[in-house]
Design a protein around this motif. Structure first.
Motif, PDB file in Angstrom:
ATOM      1  N   LEU B 103       0.833  -1.203   0.000  1.00 21.77           N
ATOM      2  CA  LEU B 103       0.000   0.000   0.000  1.00 21.77           C
ATOM      3  C   LEU B 103       0.870   1.255   0.000  1.00 21.77           C
ATOM      4  CD1 LEU B 103      -2.854   1.200   0.125  1.00 21.77           C
ATOM      5  CD2 LEU B 103      -2.651   1.228   2.603  1.00 21.77           C
ATOM      6  N   ILE B 104       1.955   1.209   0.793  1.00 22.62           N
ATOM      7  CA  ILE B 104       2.844   2.381   0.839  1.00 22.62           C
ATOM      8  C   ILE B 104       3.410   2.666  -0.555  1.00 22.62           C
ATOM      9  CG2 ILE B 104       5.068   3.200   1.725  1.00 22.62           C
ATOM     10  CD1 ILE B 104       4.268   1.701   4.383  1.00 22.62           C
ATOM     11  N   VAL B 107       0.681   4.173  -2.644  1.00 26.36           N
ATOM     12  CA  VAL B 107       0.376   5.570  -2.300  1.00 26.36           C
ATOM     13  C   VAL B 107       1.457   6.481  -2.863  1.00 26.36           C
ATOM     14  CG1 VAL B 107       0.202   7.215  -0.402  1.00 26.36           C
ATOM     15  CG2 VAL B 107      -0.991   5.023  -0.263  1.00 26.36           C
ATOM     16  N   ARG B 110       0.925   6.759  -6.588  1.00 23.06           N
ATOM     17  CA  ARG B 110      -0.208   7.621  -6.965  1.00 23.06           C
ATOM     18  C   ARG B 110       0.120   9.089  -6.767  1.00 23.06           C
ATOM     19  NH1 ARG B 110      -4.710   6.141  -9.455  1.00 23.06           N
ATOM     20  NH2 ARG B 110      -4.851   3.887  -9.452  1.00 23.06           N
ATOM     21  N   SER B 111       0.960   9.387  -5.755  1.00 32.67           N
ATOM     22  CA  SER B 111       1.196  10.802  -5.498  1.00 32.67           C
ATOM     23  C   SER B 111       2.391  11.355  -6.263  1.00 32.67           C
ATOM     24  CB  SER B 111       1.346  11.047  -3.993  1.00 32.67           C
ATOM     25  OG  SER B 111       2.186  10.073  -3.437  1.00 32.67           O
ATOM     26  N   ARG B 117      -1.355  10.201 -11.421  1.00 33.18           N
ATOM     27  CA  ARG B 117      -2.178  11.226 -10.758  1.00 33.18           C
ATOM     28  C   ARG B 117      -3.327  11.650 -11.656  1.00 33.18           C
ATOM     29  NH1 ARG B 117       0.710  14.969  -6.622  1.00 33.18           N
ATOM     30  NH2 ARG B 117      -1.110  16.263  -7.036  1.00 33.18           N
ATOM     31  N   THR B 120      -6.226   9.505 -11.014  1.00 30.33           N
ATOM     32  CA  THR B 120      -6.590   9.295  -9.615  1.00 30.33           C
ATOM     33  C   THR B 120      -7.767  10.186  -9.256  1.00 30.33           C
ATOM     34  OG1 THR B 120      -4.307   8.754  -9.075  1.00 30.33           O
ATOM     35  CG2 THR B 120      -5.742   9.342  -7.253  1.00 30.33           C
ATOM     36  N   ASP B 124     -10.539   7.454  -5.021  1.00 29.03           N
ATOM     37  CA  ASP B 124      -9.365   6.593  -4.864  1.00 29.03           C
ATOM     38  C   ASP B 124      -8.630   6.925  -3.572  1.00 29.03           C
ATOM     39  OD1 ASP B 124      -9.926   5.390  -7.245  1.00 29.03           O
ATOM     40  OD2 ASP B 124      -8.562   6.630  -8.416  1.00 29.03           O
ATOM     41  N   THR B 125      -8.548   8.221  -3.259  1.00 28.55           N
ATOM     42  CA  THR B 125      -7.896   8.642  -2.023  1.00 28.55           C
ATOM     43  C   THR B 125      -8.669   8.115  -0.822  1.00 28.55           C
ATOM     44  OG1 THR B 125      -7.480  10.654  -3.258  1.00 28.55           O
ATOM     45  CG2 THR B 125      -6.839  10.652  -0.948  1.00 28.55           C
ATOM     46  N   MET B 128      -7.946   4.444  -0.432  1.00 28.01           N
ATOM     47  CA  MET B 128      -6.612   4.169   0.125  1.00 28.01           C
ATOM     48  C   MET B 128      -6.565   4.508   1.606  1.00 28.01           C
ATOM     49  SD  MET B 128      -3.825   5.009  -2.835  1.00 28.01           S
ATOM     50  CE  MET B 128      -4.271   6.698  -3.086  1.00 28.01           C
ATOM     51  N   ALA B 129      -7.253   5.582   2.019  1.00 28.96           N
ATOM     52  CA  ALA B 129      -7.260   5.968   3.434  1.00 28.96           C
ATOM     53  C   ALA B 129      -7.943   4.890   4.276  1.00 28.96           C
ATOM     54  CB  ALA B 129      -7.974   7.314   3.591  1.00 28.96           C
ATOM     55  N   GLY B 132      -5.870   1.874   4.416  1.00 25.86           N
ATOM     56  CA  GLY B 132      -4.696   2.176   5.233  1.00 25.86           C
ATOM     57  C   GLY B 132      -5.028   2.050   6.716  1.00 25.86           C
TER      58      GLY B 132
END
Lengths: 503, 239
Positions: B103-104, B107, B110-111, B117, B120, B124-125, B128-129, B132
């Motif tokens: 996941l890291i 992330v 994606r960033s 991006r 995205t 999607d955020t 992921m949150a 996470g």
């Protein structure tokens, strides 16, 4: 015998001028959208060259098509079914955007909005994906007309097996040679994209053999992109769905030629119905390489054979289609005259688009040599027939593209084309046919009548000669299946929402 | 009704109903939007390191959770000897860490990757949150409130089963540590956003591929477009 019909296209490479009108017509009609900019359902490659996407023929790398295993069984090169599901999280054989190109546009607004200054304003290139300024390093047709180049031509896989000395010659500036290879989806009989699709979203239409992606069922696993050995399925990075050439089926259903074929400036494209025996698909695909080409061409059935006609009617093919099959220009080139081959039959997908190999480069090299020939004038034309090994574009190269390395079928086609030329020259310039010419025709199984037919369909075909479409009878199939009133006011397409990207 | 009751006896039904109903509606009305939305074409190296570990790590942990729910007695038997308990717990933590590492990477990808991006979305955020938090609280529970595979069969399994029996007993959750509660709530959040995000692709895992024939030929005679098929049995030509 299980008869099915296939709409096939034939490309007469000897007539292709590499103008890319087909590609542009296709792009404007179908792929001028976010996520589809890099898709070229129709493209024209300069050959020898690496093609698009770069090196697509390298199946060791891309794992496309089918292979014959040690026991003679047909296996998908990409994966087993279990492997296909297990690789859903990451597809190791997927081309990257760099294998295509980063789609770009230019900031044209900069030209109009620039303040008064000493210098002309320029429109800088920006990526169509990120919208940010970028440096363009590659693009579609980056190697256009670069025959003999040590980056593109030298890396063409089909140059394998071409004699080293010939290869060296081809890189000399005076001997540089290239031809154009137009490509669309081959709408194969044994499509690897269909077999590779875990979702079962891709299918072959029974009535005309067009291979389509059901965009509703596609889940974006991308196995079709890897599975297709011709790299003619593309992944739309915006909508998350795969897309491919649809052979302009909405045009064909209304009696129009696909946009690429219709717009073809050189009139190199022909279209027509081919009947084939679907029972043979797997058996033919499992044959060893040296039997593959003949067997594939033998799957195509004679639409004049009463047995075939009876079996076709039994399979629900209506008489309009059988009539169209009998008038098919593709059938004439491929079966009656034996002048065309599928592209890379060794991929075992049983491609149904056919190519007449190009002749022109042979003439130029031989014409130089003619000066030295110790032949009487009246024999000089025939010398070309025997000197094909000296062709500027090596026969081995064409054989690697179309006949799994066997130069004999290629020679036969080129000789046929040369014989037709000689025949017409005798007829129209000399005004008489000598015995030697008739003998040459007979050697190639040609009669003056047949040679005239080939000449006419090659050089002066009308639109109706080139494109023979059967009526699709969509109105009848609708009535049979349901209430036609329900379709009233609709456009005939299934979607009533825009194809937006999902969250 | 206490806040605890609301969160652990009412919310689960709300989010489950939401997940099921909206998913069905989405498949029926807007199936085009259902996709894995892969961005592998745009960037593949980081995806290789992120996606494989993230997906396999999470899937295996999920299978572990489901097994505990189905056969808690099997877990109790297995955990009878301490060495086997340690082995199971260690495996669980390792898989969780594997998923977390994935996941890291995802992330970061994606960033930092401009192309990724571009595709995205805000949802999607959110996804992921939530995942996470789910992984973090799961690992916290495994390490700080140890031997979850042991006490879970006595606390979590009866609670989830009570939900499935439609007689919720939130009392099981009440005395649990904060992080464990968050872990449960994060799953409810996961269910709530499930039908509105790319998470729906989970239920499209193409297992039918294993049994279908390689080729697929469809004739308009077999399968007309759904909107043209009338349900009226008396209509002509429809059986």
């Amino acid at each position: 015998m299980k008869v099915r019909a296939q709409m096939s296209m034939l490309f007469h490479m000897d007539k292709c001028i590499g103008c890319h009108t087909c590609s542009v017509a296709c792009k404007n009609l179908w792929t001028d959208r976010d996520g589809a900019e890099y898709m070229w359902w129709n493209n024209v490659e300069t050959r020898p060259g690496t093609g698009y996407p770069t090196g697509w023929e390298d199946q060791d790398h891309y794992k496309g098509g089918w292979k014959r295993d040690n026991k003679g069984r047909l296996k998908l090169t990409l994966h087993s079914k279990g492997g296909g599901v297990a690789k859903a999280f990451y597809n190791p054989s997927l081309p990257e955007l760099e294998d295509y190109y980063d789609p770009f546009t230019f900031r044209y607004g900069d030209l109009f909005g620039a303040p008064q200054g000493k210098h002309q304003p320029t429109a800088i290139p920006v990526s169509k994906i990120t919208g940010k300024p970028m440096e363009i390093n590659t693009g579609p047709n980056w190697d256009d007309d670069l025959g003999g180049s040590d980056i593109f031509a030298a890396n063409d896989l089909s140059m394998n097996g071409v004699d080293e000395s010939v290869r060296a010659q081809m890189e000399e500036i005076e001997r540089v040679v290239f031809n154009y290879l137009p490509r669309i989806c081959n709408h194969c009989l044994n499509p690897a994209c269909v077999a590779a699709c875990p979702s079962g979203a891709i299918y072959k239409r029974g009535e005309d053999g067009v291979v389509l992606v059901n965009e509703d069922k596609c889940r974006g696993w991308r196995m079709c992109v890897s599975g297709c050995p011709y790299k003619k399925v593309y992944y739309n990075w915006d909508s998350g769905k795969s897309e491919k050439c649809i052979l302009c089926f909405p045009r064909m259903e209304t009696g129009q030629a696909p946009a690429c074929a219709h717009s073809c400036v050189g009139r190199i494209r022909y279209m027509g119905v081919m009947l084939y025996d679907a029972d043979q698909i797997e058996a033919v695909g499992s044959l060893p390489d040296d039997e593959l080409l003949d067997a594939q061409l033998n799957m195509i059935l004679d639409p004049n054979d009463p047995e075939v006609i009876a079996a076709a009617r039994l399979a629900g093919i209506d008489d309009d289609w059988l009539d169209a099959a009998r008038r098919s220009p593709v059938y004439r080139f491929v079966k009656e005259w034996g002048m065309a081959f599928p592209l890379h039959p060794e991929f075992r997908t049983e491609a149904m688009m056919f190519y007449v190999p190009p002749l022109s480069p042979v003439m130029s090299v031989i014409e130089d040599d003619l000066i030295k020939l110790d032949l009487p004038d009246e024999r000089q034309d025939f010398e070309l027939l025997e000197e094909l090994e000296k062709a500027r574009l090596p026969l081995e190269y064409l054989a690697n593209l179309f006949t799994i390395g066997d130069v004999e079928p290629i020679k036969r086609v080129l000789r046929t084309m040369l014989a037709v030329r000689t025949f017409k020259r005798r007829q129209s310039v000399d005004g008489t046919l000598d015995d030697a010419t008739l003998e040459m025709l007979a050697d190639l199984d040609l009669t003056p009548f047949k040679a005239e037919q080939i000449y006419r369909l090659t050089t002066t075909p009308t639109m109706d000669d080139r494109f023979v479409f059967p009526p699709y009878h969509r109105e009848m199939s609708l009535e049979e299946l349901g209430d036609p009133i329900k379709a009233k006011g609709g456009m005939g397409f299934g979607y009533r929402r825009g194809p937006e990207r999902g969250a | 009704m206490s806040g605890n009751d609301l969160l652990f006896a009412v919310v689960p039904y709300v989010v489950l109903a939401l997940a099921i109903i909206v998913t069905i509606v989405r498949f029926r009305q807007a199936q085009f939007t259902v996709s894995s939305l892969s961005s592998q074409l745009l960037e593949s190296k980081k995806l290789y390191w992120g996606s494989i570990s993230f997906h396999w790590g999470l899937s295996l942990v999920l299978v572990g959770h489901l097994l505990a729910l189905l056969v808690p007695s099997g877990f109790e038997l297995w955990n009878g000897a301490p060495l086997r308990l340690y082995l199971l717990e260690f495996t669980g933590v390792a898989l969780g860490l594997w998923a977390a590492a994935g996941l890291i990477v995802l992330v970061i990808r994606r960033s930092t990757e401009p192309r990724v991006r571009r595709v995205t979305t805000p949802m999607d955020t959110v996804v992921m949150a939530i995942i996470g938090v789910q992984i973090f609280t799961g690992l916290w529970t495994a390490i700080a409130h140890r031997w979850g595979s042991f006490w879970g069969t006595e606390v979590m399994v009866p609670y989830v089963r009570s939900l499935l029996r439609f007689s919720p007993e939130p009392g099981f959750i009440d005395p649990l540590p904060f992080m464990v509660k968050v872990h449960v709530l994060a799953f409810f959040a996961f269910l709530a956003v499930f039908p509105f995000t790319r998470l729906v692709h989970i239920i499209t895992l193409p297992l039918q591929y294993l049994t279908r024939p390689w080729q697929k030929v469809v004739s308009v005679r077999d399968e007309p477009p759904a909107e043209y098929v009338t349900r009226d049995k008396n209509a002509r030509g429809v059986s």
